[in-house]
Structure formats: C-alpha cells, structure tokens
Design an enzyme around this catalytic site. Structure first.
Site, PDB file in Angstrom:
ATOM      1  N   ASP A   1       0.815  -1.220   0.000  1.00  0.00           N
ATOM      2  CA  ASP A   1       0.000   0.000   0.000  1.00  0.00           C
ATOM      3  C   ASP A   1       0.850   1.273   0.000  1.00  0.00           C
ATOM      4  O   ASP A   1       1.961   1.290   0.536  1.00  0.00           O
ATOM      5  CB  ASP A   1      -0.910  -0.016   1.246  1.00  0.00           C
TER       6      ASP A   1
ATOM      7  N   ASN B   1     -11.098  -2.863  -4.605  1.00  0.00           N
ATOM      8  CA  ASN B   1     -10.355  -1.903  -5.436  1.00  0.00           C
ATOM      9  C   ASN B   1     -11.044  -1.585  -6.773  1.00  0.00           C
ATOM     10  O   ASN B   1     -10.657  -0.644  -7.469  1.00  0.00           O
ATOM     11  CB  ASN B   1      -8.917  -2.377  -5.678  1.00  0.00           C
TER      12      ASN B   1
HETATM   13  C1  IPE Z   1      -5.243  -2.634   0.396  1.00  0.00           C
HETATM   14  O1  IPE Z   1      -4.977  -1.299   0.141  1.00  0.00           O
HETATM   15  C2  IPE Z   1      -5.265  -3.412  -0.881  1.00  0.00           C
HETATM   16  C3  IPE Z   1      -3.979  -3.552  -1.556  1.00  0.00           C
HETATM   17  C4  IPE Z   1      -2.831  -3.077  -1.164  1.00  0.00           C
HETATM   18  C5  IPE Z   1      -4.012  -4.333  -2.766  1.00  0.00           C
HETATM   19  P1  IPE Z   1      -6.140  -0.228  -0.037  1.00  0.00           P
HETATM   20  O2  IPE Z   1      -5.477   1.057  -0.351  1.00  0.00           O
HETATM   21  O3  IPE Z   1      -7.138  -0.713  -1.012  1.00  0.00           O
HETATM   22  O4  IPE Z   1      -6.806  -0.204   1.407  1.00  0.00           O
HETATM   23  P2  IPE Z   1      -7.662   0.917   2.110  1.00  0.00           P
HETATM   24  O5  IPE Z   1      -8.709   1.371   1.150  1.00  0.00           O
HETATM   25  O6  IPE Z   1      -6.730   2.025   2.467  1.00  0.00           O
HETATM   26  O7  IPE Z   1      -8.220   0.253   3.323  1.00  0.00           O
HETATM   27  C1  IPE Z   2      -1.754   0.130  -3.177  1.00  0.00           C
HETATM   28  O1  IPE Z   2      -1.490   1.496  -3.268  1.00  0.00           O
HETATM   29  C2  IPE Z   2      -2.039  -0.506  -4.497  1.00  0.00           C
HETATM   30  C3  IPE Z   2      -3.418  -0.992  -4.658  1.00  0.00           C
HETATM   31  C4  IPE Z   2      -4.360  -0.907  -3.780  1.00  0.00           C
HETATM   32  C5  IPE Z   2      -3.726  -1.610  -5.922  1.00  0.00           C
HETATM   33  P1  IPE Z   2      -2.671   2.562  -3.266  1.00  0.00           P
HETATM   34  O2  IPE Z   2      -3.065   2.831  -4.665  1.00  0.00           O
HETATM   35  O3  IPE Z   2      -3.768   2.145  -2.369  1.00  0.00           O
HETATM   36  O4  IPE Z   2      -1.905   3.817  -2.665  1.00  0.00           O
HETATM   37  P2  IPE Z   2      -2.519   4.898  -1.695  1.00  0.00           P
HETATM   38  O5  IPE Z   2      -3.024   4.177  -0.475  1.00  0.00           O
HETATM   39  O6  IPE Z   2      -3.616   5.590  -2.432  1.00  0.00           O
HETATM   40  O7  IPE Z   2      -1.370   5.793  -1.379  1.00  0.00           O
HETATM   41 MG    MG Z   3      -4.102   2.455  -0.384  1.00  0.00          MG
END
Ligand code: IPE
Ligand code: IPE
Ligand code: MG
Length: 244
Positions: A25, A73
């Site tokens: 993340d 997602n």
């Molecule tokens: C968790 O991250 C899912 C992945 C890293 C694939 P998210 O960015 O989707 O989680 P939330 O929304 O902050 O809980």
């Molecule tokens: C994790 O990074 C990747 C996925 C969830 C696919 P994010 O895209 O959630 O990154 P932030 O949390 O917005 O910084």
């Molecule tokens: Mg995220």
C-alpha cells in the site's frame, strides 16, 4: 554450549517467518508527493514487488503472499484499474519473473471478474512454475478475505446438500482446506507499509495468530533493508498462541 548460553542478536535474527504477507500500500501517495499520476506509483510499486520477491526467496522464506488488488479496489476510477491490470499483464509476460528464480507462483482471489487474457497468463505462470522448488509466491488479485470465507461456506454447504458431509464434521481444518491457501502454512508475519493500521480484508481466516508490523513508509520506497527491519522486530516478538 551450556543450557544457559545467551542468545546472540545474530541468532535472534535467524528466527525467520515461514510465511510473510505483505499489503503493498501507498503507491498513490508516493506518486502524488511527486506530482505524478497514480499509475506511476503502481509502476514503481511493481518494481519494489519484484525486488522483495527475489530477496525473500534468497533468504529462504517459504511463502510470500502479496496483496496486489482487493475485491474493493474495483471502486477506483476505471483508468486506474486498467493501469493496474496492465502492470499485472506486463509482469506475467516477462517470464523471467518466475522462470529463472525458481519461485513457484500462485494466484489467490476470484478470477471470474478478470479478463480472459489475464487469466490465461496467470494459468501459464502457475503451470510453468509448478515444479519450482524455491519460495511459493501467492499473488492476491481480486482477493477479499470475506469473499474467500463465503466461498468456503458455500462449497461446504454444497457438500452437505449432496449428502457427502455432515454439518458436525465441519471443523477448522476443513475450512482451511477450502481457502485459496489450502495446504500452506498460515502467515506468521503480515507487513503493512503506508502508515495505515488496518487489514483491509487481507487473509482474514489465515491471520488468526499472525504478527502484524505496520510501517510508516510508502510501498514504492520499501527496500530489502526495511524488510530486514521488520524481520528483526518479528524475531523479538513473543508468540504464545494462547498459551503461557
Ligand atoms: C489494500 O490497500 C489493498 C492492496 C494493497 C491491494 P487499499 O489502499 O485498497 O486499502 P484501504 O482502502 O486504504 O483500506
Ligand atoms: C496500493 O497502493 C495498491 C493498490 C491498492 C492496488 P494505493 O493505490 O492504495 O496507494 P494509496 O493508499 O492511495 O497511497
Ligand atoms: Mg491504499
């Protein structure tokens, strides 16, 4: 060595987890900080992912489960979802990722919502790496812990309905055998970078006794050094599993 020999720090560092889970993340924030589009964060995150896989395999980790895309997602803008799927495709097309490294690649999650092309590439990767004797890598795509438990419940209910199973026969081991990770050790350590303190639906069933380490670093900036920090912290944890 006497029975009261002191554990040296270098011994403690060798208490390796069998199975590490990592919630990749912080890609979006990494890009935003640099004034770049979010997909650039995912692209840098994909590089980090490859580096961490290679490193875990090298130091003898048996299982690594990497959370790449959750069942939630899909709520993101279509162009971001497309960019992530494209990166997954590129990763899989680059066969070196799983051939030269002796890593056994598996995918966990619901494939039915993914494109035929992606699913075919996933199956190729699984088939071609099936004989690998190094680390097992589970890539979680369209994965949700609740979704996984719902599927397990449905499958057992089906077997009860067909008369092949009695409700009283259902136990924890049977539930485990219905999960995507059937046959694998449960995660010992789950690492979440990005400064968020939640599981976001990752390995809900399997993480009952996992040690969590939350780190204030964005995934694209994560390096083997940070992993070593987490491993050192893990080695110092006292796991009791409900005992004394
Ligand atoms: C968790 O991250 C899912 C992945 C890293 C694939 P998210 O960015 O989707 O989680 P939330 O929304 O902050 O809980
Ligand atoms: C994790 O990074 C990747 C996925 C969830 C696919 P994010 O895209 O959630 O990154 P932030 O949390 O917005 O910084
Ligand atoms: Mg995220």
């Amino acid at each position: 060595m006497g029975m009261f020999a002191k554990a040296r720090p270098e011994d403690a560092a060798r208490v390796l987890p069998n199975h590490i889970g990592v919630i990749m993340d912080g890609n979006g924030r990494w890009a935003k900080k640099r004034g770049l589009p979010r997909r650039m964060g995912h692209s840098k995150g994909a590089k980090t992912f490859k580096e961490i896989c290679r490193y875990c395999n090298k130091i003898g980790i048996k299982y690594l489960t990497a959370y790449a895309f959750s069942t939630e997602n899909w709520k993101r803008p279509q162009e971001e979802v497309d960019a992530i799927m494209e990166l997954l495709k590129e990763y899989l097309q680059d066969a070196h990722n799983y051939k030269d490294e002796n890593i056994k690649t598996r995918f966990i999650g619901d494939r039915s919502a993914l494109s035929d092309e992606l699913v075919r590439l996933m199956e190729d990767a699984e088939r071609e790496s099936a004989g690998a004797t190094g680390m097992t890598l589970n890539i979680a795509i369209n994965y949700g812990g609740r979704d996984e438990i719902v599927r397990a419940a449905r499958s057992l209910a089906e077997q009860v309905k067909n008369g092949r199973l009695q409700p009283g026969d259902i136990d924890e081991a049977m539930l485990s055998s219905q999960m995507y990770t059937a046959g694998q050790d449960d995660p010992d350590l789950i690492i979440r970078p990005s400064g968020e303190y939640r599981t976001s639906n990752f390995l809900l069933w399997q993480s009952a006794y996992a040690e969590y380490i939350f780190m204030d670093i964005l995934w694209p900036d994560f390096t083997p050094r940070q992993l070593e920090r987490a491993l050192a912290e893990y080695a110092g944890r006292n796991r009791r599993f409900g005992g004394v």
